[in-house]
Design a protein around this motif. Structure first.
Motif, PDB file in Angstrom:
ATOM      1  N   ALA A 170       8.893  72.093  91.982  1.00 33.01           N
ATOM      2  CA  ALA A 170       9.768  73.257  91.966  1.00 33.01           C
ATOM      3  C   ALA A 170      10.494  72.734  91.020  1.00 33.01           C
ATOM      4  O   ALA A 170      10.617  74.398  90.481  1.00 33.01           O
ATOM      5  CB  ALA A 170       9.749  74.053  94.008  1.00 33.01           C
ATOM      6  N   SER A 171      11.065  72.284  91.223  1.00 31.67           N
ATOM      7  CA  SER A 171      12.433  71.879  90.493  1.00 31.67           C
ATOM      8  C   SER A 171      11.739  72.498  88.342  1.00 31.67           C
ATOM      9  O   SER A 171      12.209  73.009  88.008  1.00 31.67           O
ATOM     10  CB  SER A 171      13.341  70.150  89.907  1.00 31.67           C
ATOM     11  OG  SER A 171      13.953  70.265  89.207  1.00 31.67           O
ATOM     12  N   ALA A 172      10.474  71.566  88.201  1.00 29.08           N
ATOM     13  CA  ALA A 172      10.365  71.675  87.061  1.00 29.08           C
ATOM     14  C   ALA A 172       9.673  73.506  86.614  1.00 29.08           C
ATOM     15  O   ALA A 172      10.140  73.928  85.552  1.00 29.08           O
ATOM     16  CB  ALA A 172       9.097  70.754  86.777  1.00 29.08           C
ATOM     17  N   GLY A 193       1.361  77.420  86.456  1.00 26.73           N
ATOM     18  CA  GLY A 193       2.230  77.329  85.148  1.00 26.73           C
ATOM     19  C   GLY A 193       2.244  75.847  84.886  1.00 26.73           C
ATOM     20  O   GLY A 193       2.551  75.212  83.252  1.00 26.73           O
ATOM     21  N   GLN A 194       2.733  75.140  86.114  1.00 30.54           N
ATOM     22  CA  GLN A 194       2.668  73.757  86.461  1.00 30.54           C
ATOM     23  C   GLN A 194       2.003  72.447  86.229  1.00 30.54           C
ATOM     24  O   GLN A 194       1.547  71.242  86.227  1.00 30.54           O
ATOM     25  CB  GLN A 194       3.433  73.372  87.803  1.00 30.54           C
ATOM     26  CG  GLN A 194       5.491  73.879  87.152  1.00 30.54           C
ATOM     27  CD  GLN A 194       5.986  73.014  86.312  1.00 30.54           C
ATOM     28  OE1 GLN A 194       5.730  72.006  86.033  1.00 30.54           O
ATOM     29  NE2 GLN A 194       6.340  74.357  85.455  1.00 30.54           N
ATOM     30  N   GLY A 279      -0.475  67.965  93.487  1.00 28.60           N
ATOM     31  CA  GLY A 279      -0.430  68.517  94.587  1.00 28.60           C
ATOM     32  C   GLY A 279       1.547  69.536  94.672  1.00 28.60           C
ATOM     33  O   GLY A 279       2.450  68.728  94.119  1.00 28.60           O
ATOM     34  N   GLY A 280       1.396  70.456  94.615  1.00 27.52           N
ATOM     35  CA  GLY A 280       2.837  71.446  94.166  1.00 27.52           C
ATOM     36  C   GLY A 280       3.061  72.242  95.546  1.00 27.52           C
ATOM     37  O   GLY A 280       4.114  71.757  96.057  1.00 27.52           O
TER      38      GLY A 280
END
Length: 445
Positions: A170-172, A193-194, A279-280
């Motif tokens: 989330a921070s990235a 996006g990540q 995992g996100g």
């Protein structure tokens, strides 16, 4: 599973016509297994049989405690039902259709309450008992306990899903999943996006219906209306809310954020993907937090994974409309053919008391149905996300409350699977027609 049964209400379905034949035929069948005698062999107090869904033994320990607290008024014999909810339902239906008096108390998945009550299988609670059984119960589980304005089940424990996220991801991505306007669209964009994935339950089983229903009700719609009309209930999923739900399911399934084998994923597959290197995000029941800590203790994952886990309310479909998180749990009901209604009632009152709501939540890890339980210091220590769980259960959107729930749920599961084929408005339109045909007996599941 150590803390919750994620397969709540998972079932294979039959048509309304088939079920009616099944219920009628079941009455002529011999009872499955031996039934208990009304009293213990030594002529002592009545034995109250409590049919439970499998857990970690917490209901059994609670049964022993309630029997001890009764000062000899009754004993409790716990009978464990199959793990699969369809088999749980089938076993209870067979016995109750044959008017089996050994079913004194049963742990029922909320979606089955209307069906059992409509068939006359449940003993309604008297008005004088209703207040004590519903006092302090959160709004979500309370909506599942009545049929035709009669309380027929007592909320025992409740459940809901939260949004779980990896703080580092989330921070990235520069997003805040705890923000009030956090949506599925924002989550899919951030995960894509990540190059991370979103864990969901999209196998063709009840967990998929849980997700779809949560999307539809969060968008302001319903899957079916006029439920008390039985087979004449009106499918309502062909709507703007149904279209929004279909769009989100299809968008995720066809995006880079879809986990591998998403169409075969249940709760544990989602958890595994979330705890892995890609995992996100994940939507899942609260058991996943304690399960992750157990994985650390067992050497399956590093402590850094648990330290990276954050939680928030279930994502919104529309940024300006609060989400309606999923609702699960267990209600306690009394069999209509019990020969010991007073002792069965005493057991239900004992098991659903605030004291035992707290004790069972700490023992089995299943969230309490009563709001005050979340203020207990030990509960707050064990569940640092207690306030979000409580609010989510209170605001949750139940699955359709209808005696034809099996047909409704399976109609959705069939027409929405695989998720990569889900599109708006075609899928909701197909579902509405298929559901109507199934309810009317024109098509088979």
């Amino acid at each position: 599973m150590s803390s919750v049964q994620p397969a709540t209400a998972r079932s294979r379905r039959t048509t309304g016509r088939t079920r009616r034949r099944h219920l009628a035929a079941a009455a002529a069948l011999a009872l499955v297994g031996a039934t208990l005698t009304a009293c213990s062999d030594d002529g002592g107090p009545p034995v109250i049989t409590w049919y439970i869904n499998p857990d970690n033994g917490g209901q059994g320990r609670l049964a022993d405690q309630c029997a001890a607290d009764s000062n000899g008024a009754y004993k409790v014999d716990v009978q464990v039902l199959p793990t699969d909810a369809s088999q749980q339902r089938e076993q209870l239906v067979r016995r109750l259709a044959a008017k089996d008096s050994s079913i004194d108390v049963m742990s029922l998945d909320p979606p089955f309450v209307a069906e059992f009550a409509n068939a006359g299988f449940l003993k309604p609670f008297d008005a004088q008992d209703e207040q004590s059984l519903t006092e302090g119960v959160l709004k979500g589980p309370l909506t599942t306990a009545s049929w035709k304005n009669q309380l027929v089940a007592a909320p025992f424990w409740a459940n809901t899903q939260l949004l779980w996220y990896r703080k580092s991801v989330a921070s990235a991505a520069g997003i805040d999943p705890t923000a009030p306007d956090f949506t599925w669209d924002k989550m899919i964009e951030a995960a894509s996006g990540q190059k991370k994935v979103i864990g969901v339950q999209a196998n063709r089983y009840e967990g998929y219906m849980v997700w779809i229903n949560a999307l539809v009700v969060s968008a302001g719609g319903e899957i079916v209306t006029n439920v008390e009309a039985g087979k004449d209930a009106k499918p309502a999923i062909d709507s703007p809310a149904g279209d929004e739900a279909a769009r989100i399911v299809g968008d995720l399934a066809r995006s880079p954020a879809a986990p591998p084998a998403m169409s075969n994923a249940g709760e544990e597959e989602a958890r595994s993907a979330f705890q892995g290197p890609t995992g996100g995000f994940m939507v899942n029941w609260p058991y996943v937090y304690s399960a992750a800590k157990e994985d650390v203790a067992g050497g399956g994952i590093a402590q850094s994974v648990v330290d990276d886990i954050g939680w928030a309310r279930y994502p919104r479909v529309k940024a300006d409309v609060s989400s309606r998180p999923p609702l699960g749990g267990i209600n306690l009901a009394i069999g209509n053919y019990t020969t010991h209604p007073q002792q069965a009632l005493d057991l239900v009152k004992c098991a659903t008391s605030l004291k035992n709501n707290i004790a069972y939540m700490l023992d089995a890890g299943n969230p309490a149905a009563k709001g005050a339980a979340y203020d207990d210091p030990k509960v707050r220590e064990a569940f640092p996300m207690a306030d979000i769980i409580r609010q989510s259960i209170n605001d949750a959107g139940p699955r359709p409350i209808t005696p034809y729930y099996n047909d409704v749920s399976t109609s959705v599961q069939i027409t929405w699977h695989p998720p990569t084929d889900v599109r708006a408005p075609q899928t909701p339109q197909e579902t509405a027609q298929f559901m109507s045909d199934v309810l009317q007996g024109r098509r088979l599941l």
